[in-house]
Design an enzyme around this catalytic site. Structure first.
Site, PDB file in Angstrom:
ATOM      1  N   ASP A   1      -9.867   2.882   3.055  1.00 45.40           N
ATOM      2  CA  ASP A   1      -9.898   2.133   4.326  1.00 45.40           C
ATOM      3  C   ASP A   1     -10.537   2.952   5.456  1.00 45.40           C
ATOM      4  O   ASP A   1     -11.395   2.466   6.181  1.00 45.40           O
ATOM      5  CB  ASP A   1      -8.480   1.711   4.745  1.00 45.40           C
ATOM      6  CG  ASP A   1      -7.941   0.571   3.896  1.00 45.40           C
ATOM      7  OD1 ASP A   1      -8.754  -0.217   3.370  1.00 45.40           O
ATOM      8  OD2 ASP A   1      -6.708   0.465   3.765  1.00 45.40           O
TER       9      ASP A   1
ATOM     10  N   LYS B   1       0.809  -1.228   0.000  1.00 42.15           N
ATOM     11  CA  LYS B   1       0.000   0.000   0.000  1.00 42.15           C
ATOM     12  C   LYS B   1       0.844   1.280   0.000  1.00 42.15           C
ATOM     13  O   LYS B   1       0.491   2.254  -0.641  1.00 42.15           O
ATOM     14  CB  LYS B   1      -0.954   0.011   1.197  1.00 42.15           C
ATOM     15  CG  LYS B   1      -2.065  -1.028   1.090  1.00 42.15           C
ATOM     16  CD  LYS B   1      -3.029  -0.905   2.261  1.00 42.15           C
ATOM     17  CE  LYS B   1      -4.061  -2.004   2.237  1.00 42.15           C
ATOM     18  NZ  LYS B   1      -5.095  -1.831   3.268  1.00 42.15           N
TER      19      LYS B   1
END
Ligand code: ATR
Length: 291
Positions: free
Chosen positions: A108, A72
């Site tokens: 997220d 990420k």
């Protein structure tokens, strides 16, 4: 699953990726929306990620991508532009093609906030939270809670330096009130007792025999206890929290909502969250049978 030779390709980058539930969830959503598309996992080592991202630029049928562990942060350096959220968190979990450019987003934190709101009617504004763990997941959650106006964010971690550095990061970037504590800090008891929300972002609980990551006798009745772990669905932390009349949530909702937000960024359409939820529940049941 139906798709043609002109199907849009949606890709999940990670290493490993075999355990991910996103393909089941996203393919179900694509099908329910009648989109000619296919979502596939692409296991890739960090050293090969730049080449993999380069290949996306020339792919005319690229539909969008997700990025999972451990890529990420690296992905944030490989896209052309970042959304404000992705820039703040320093990590990308969603890639969108925009006029030949790659836009990196991070859903997220918003997925977590939506889960709190939709599944527990919980609004962080003016409330205190304790976050257990200080890794990538904790960073996204700490940032989203700070942005949502949480009053105090207490980050508790085995490695105290990581807790302190995440707290400093949140305070510097968002001017929140965050502190980082080690696991044996005497202030933890009062902080857990006084807070409205406890979130476990550590891997403690992934193995069903794991103990709770904190002493559950500290939990206050009525507090919301959130475990990012979704398998097992009820960790020792959630079991003990229930016994103490806490409200509890497992990680399925965050997984669902971060995926629904990614789908919307790629396609411009809201997916059927009910279809996605059913696909997740079925995929988890299948995994449990296999293991
Ligand atoms: P992620 O990006 O998914 O958050 P991570 O960066 O590896 O993953 O972070 C995992 C978190 O779980 C860390 O906060 C880690 O604590 P350390 O920073 O001390 O490593 C925490 N963790 C993992 N195993 C743990 C254990 N057995 N006891 C307590 N904390 C643990």
């Amino acid at each position: 699953m139906k798709f043609t030779a002109a199907a849009k390709l949606f890709i999940l980058f990670g290493d490993p990726v075999g355990h991910s539930l996103s393909p089941a969830m996203q393919n179900a959503a694509l099908q329910a929306a009648g989109i000619d598309g296919l979502y596939i996992p692409w296991r890739v080592k960090g050293a090969d990620l730049p080449t993999a991202f380069e290949s996306l630029r020339g792919m005319e049928n690229f539909g969008g991508a997700n990025v999972t562990l451990p890529h990420k942060e690296q992905a944030a350096a490989l896209v052309d532009t970042l959304t404000q959220e992705a820039a703040l968190v320093g990590a990308v979990n969603t890639v969108v093609a925009r006029d030949g450019h790659l836009l990196g987003a991070n859903t997220d934190g918003q997925g977590f906030l939506r889960s709190l709101h939709d599944e527990a009617a919980f609004l962080p504004h003016g409330k205190s939270a304790v976050i257990l763990g200080a890794g990538g997941a904790a960073r996204a959650i700490a940032v989203s809670l700070a942005e949502a106006g949480a009053e105090e964010i207490v980050i508790v971690n085995r490695t105290i330096e990581r807790a302190q550095s995440l707290a400093e990061f949140v305070n510097r970037k968002i001017r929140a009130s965050a502190i980082g504590l080690g696991l044996d800090d005497p202030r933890i008891s009062a902080k857990v007792r006084d807070c409205a929300l406890v979130v476990n972002t550590t891997s403690v609980g992934l193995t069903p025999s794991d103990p709770p990551p904190i002493n559950p006798t500290l939990l206050r009745p009525g507090a919301l206890v959130y475990d990012l772990i979704y398998r097992p669905q009820e960790t020792a932390l959630l079991r003990e929290a229930k016994k103490r009349s806490c409200r509890v949530l497992g990680g399925l909702g965050m997984l669902l909502y971060q995926g629904a937000l990614a789908f919307e960024l790629w396609t411009g359409q809201k997916p059927s969250e009910e279809v996605m939820r059913q696909a997740l529940v079925a995929a988890i049941a299948n995994l449990s049978e296999v293991c």
